[in-house]
Write a protein that holds these residues in place. Structure first.
Motif, PDB file in Angstrom:
ATOM      1  N   LEU A 251      78.470   0.218  32.198  1.00  0.00           N
ATOM      2  CA  LEU A 251      78.447   1.571  32.746  1.00  0.00           C
ATOM      3  C   LEU A 251      77.048   2.181  32.736  1.00  0.00           C
ATOM      4  O   LEU A 251      76.817   3.217  33.378  1.00  0.00           O
ATOM      5  N   TYR A 252      76.133   1.539  32.048  1.00  0.00           N
ATOM      6  CA  TYR A 252      74.755   2.041  32.027  1.00  0.00           C
ATOM      7  C   TYR A 252      74.137   1.997  33.426  1.00  0.00           C
ATOM      8  O   TYR A 252      73.200   2.725  33.726  1.00  0.00           O
ATOM      9  N   TYR A 254      75.084   3.307  36.010  1.00  0.00           N
ATOM     10  CA  TYR A 254      75.758   4.373  36.748  1.00  0.00           C
ATOM     11  C   TYR A 254      74.997   4.769  38.010  1.00  0.00           C
ATOM     12  O   TYR A 254      75.554   5.343  38.941  1.00  0.00           O
ATOM     13  N   THR A 258      79.349   6.046  42.367  1.00  0.00           N
ATOM     14  CA  THR A 258      80.691   6.355  41.871  1.00  0.00           C
ATOM     15  C   THR A 258      81.642   5.171  41.995  1.00  0.00           C
ATOM     16  O   THR A 258      82.428   4.900  41.081  1.00  0.00           O
ATOM     17  N   TYR A 260      80.987   2.008  41.984  1.00  0.00           N
ATOM     18  CA  TYR A 260      80.674   1.012  40.951  1.00  0.00           C
ATOM     19  C   TYR A 260      81.182   1.479  39.584  1.00  0.00           C
ATOM     20  O   TYR A 260      81.778   0.693  38.838  1.00  0.00           O
ATOM     21  N   VAL A 261      80.940   2.718  39.247  1.00  0.00           N
ATOM     22  CA  VAL A 261      81.327   3.231  37.924  1.00  0.00           C
ATOM     23  C   VAL A 261      82.839   3.155  37.746  1.00  0.00           C
ATOM     24  O   VAL A 261      83.335   2.705  36.698  1.00  0.00           O
ATOM     25  N   THR A 264      83.926  -0.568  37.547  1.00  0.00           N
ATOM     26  CA  THR A 264      83.504  -1.155  36.277  1.00  0.00           C
ATOM     27  C   THR A 264      84.328  -0.633  35.110  1.00  0.00           C
ATOM     28  O   THR A 264      84.711  -1.395  34.211  1.00  0.00           O
ATOM     29  N   ALA A 265      84.604   0.667  35.126  1.00  0.00           N
ATOM     30  CA  ALA A 265      85.413   1.263  34.053  1.00  0.00           C
ATOM     31  C   ALA A 265      86.813   0.668  34.039  1.00  0.00           C
ATOM     32  O   ALA A 265      87.359   0.352  32.965  1.00  0.00           O
TER      33      ALA A 265
END
Length: 312
Positions: A251-252, A254, A258, A260-261, A264-265
Motif C-alpha cells: 500500500l506504500y 498509493y 485509487t 491500485y490501492v 491491493t488492499a
C-alpha cells in the motif's frame, strides 16, 4: 531470480520436443527448457518488465525510444535466471533423485550429461550478464548478485544446512524488478526498492506453502525446510507474519492511484485472512495448496495492475 515453479510450467508441457542434434538424439529442446525452468524465467520476467516500465515512467522517458534497452534487459535477465536454474539442476542432482517432484528432471534421468548442464549454465549466465551490462553496469551487478545468492548461498549452502534458506533465497527472487529499473535508471528510485521488498516478503509464504505440500519429500531428501525442522504450526505462524507485513508495504505505492490501492488492499487482506485461517485448518496440506495457488495469482495480478494503472 527466483525459485518459483509457477503456472507458467504448464507451457512447458504443451511444447513439442525436437532433437537437439543428430549426435545427441536423446537430448531435446524440451529437456533444456526443463532444466532452465521456463516457468520460473517467465514469471520473473513479469516483475522485471514491471520494474523497467515504471522506471521509464518515473524518469519521464519515451517508452518507444527505450525498446532496445528493454529487449536487452529482458533477454539478459532471462538468460541469467535460466543459467542460475541450470546450475541449480547441476548442483541438486544428488537430492533431486530423492524427491518425487524432481525425479524426472533430465539431470536425474541422465537425458542430459551433467557437464553439459554445467557449461550451459555458465555460458548462459555470462551472456545474460553481458547483455545487462549493455543497458547499465548496475543492472549487470544486480543480476550477478541474484545469481550468486541463488546458486552459492541458497543452493550450495543454506538449502542443505538451515531452515532460513527460504528467507535468504528470497533475495534472489526479489532482484528482477531492481534489474528492470536499473536498466533504465542506475540511481534506483525508492519505488524500485519497494518492488524489491514486495517480492522479498511475498516469497516466504509462497515457498513455505510448497514446503508444507512436499514436507515428507524434503524430509526424505534431508533438506531442512522449516516444516521439516519446526513443524506445520510454526510454519503457519511464520507465513502469517510475512503476509501481514506485505499488506502495508504494498500500500506504500498509493501514488499509483485509487484503483491500485483498492485492489491491493483486497488482495492483501484476502491473503492474510486465508493465512490466519490456517491456524484452525483441519487439512494442513489442502490449506497449503490454497495458499500456494493464491500466492501465484496475487503476484501476477499485482504486477500486471502496477503496469496497467501507470499506462497513460
Amino acid at each position: 531470480m527466483g525459485k518459483t515453479e509457477t503456472t507458467f510450467e504448464a507451457a512447458n508441457k504443451v511444447m513439442e520436443p525436437g532433437p537437439l542434434s543428430e549426435a545427441n538424439p536423446t537430448g531435446t529442446w524440451k529437456d533444456f527448457l526443463t532444466i532452465a525452468k521456463l516457468g520460473i524465467v517467465m514469471s520473473n520476467l513479469i516483475t522485471t518488465f514491471a520494474g523497467f516500465f515504471l522506471a521509464v515512467k518515473y524518469t519521464n522517458l519515451n517508452f518507444t525510444e527505450q525498446l532496445v534497452p528493454m529487449v536487452l534487459c529482458l533477454l539478459g535477465a532471462a538468460l541469467v535466471i535460466a543459467g542460475g536454474c541450470c546450475l541449480n539442476n547441476y548442483i541438486d542432482r544428488d537430492i533431486d533423485q530423492l524427491m518425487e517432484r524432481t525425479l524426472e528432471r533430465p539431470t536425474v534421468t541422465g537425458r542430459i550429461n551433467a557437464n553439459q548442464v554445467l557449461w550451459v549454465g555458465i555460458v548462459t549466465s555470462a551472456v545474460g550478464t553481458l547483455l545487462l551490462a549493455l543497458t547499465t553496469l548496475t543492472a549487470a551487478v544486480l543480476g550477478l548478485i541474484g545469481l550468486f545468492v541463488y546458486v552459492v548461498v541458497y543452493t550450495m549452502w543454506l538449502k542443505r544446512t538451515h531452515s532460513i534458506n527460504t528467507v535468504v533465497g528470497g533475495i534472489s527472487g526479489a532482484v528482477p524488478p531492481l534489474i528492470g529499473w536499473a536498466a533504465v535508471d542506475a540511481n534506483l528510485h525508492p519505488i524500485a526498492w519497494i518492488l524489491f521488498l514486495i517480492m522479498f516478503l511475498w516469497q516466504p509464504p509462497h515457498f513455505l506453502a510448497l514446503a508444507m505440500k512436499r514436507c515428507e519429500e524434503y524430509r526424505n531428501a534431508g533438506i531442512p525446510m522449516l516444516p521439516v525442522v519446526s513443524g506445520f504450526e510454526m510454519t503457519k505462524r511464520q507465513m502469517i507474519w510475512y503476509t501481514a507485513a506485505l499488506l502495508p508495504v504494498s500500500l506504500y505505492l498509493y501514488d499509483f492511484g485509487t484503483v491500485y490501492v483498492i485492489l491491493t488492499a483486497l488482495l492483501g487482506t484476502g491473503w492474510l485472512v486465508l493465512a490466519i485461517s490456517g491456524l484452525r485448518a483441519k487439512d494442513d496440506i489442502k490449506w497449503a495448496r490454497m495458499m500456494f495457488v493464491y500466492s501465484l495469482n496475487y503476484l501476477t495480478i499485482m504486477f500486471v495492475a502496477m503496469i496497467l494503472v501507470n499506462i497513460k
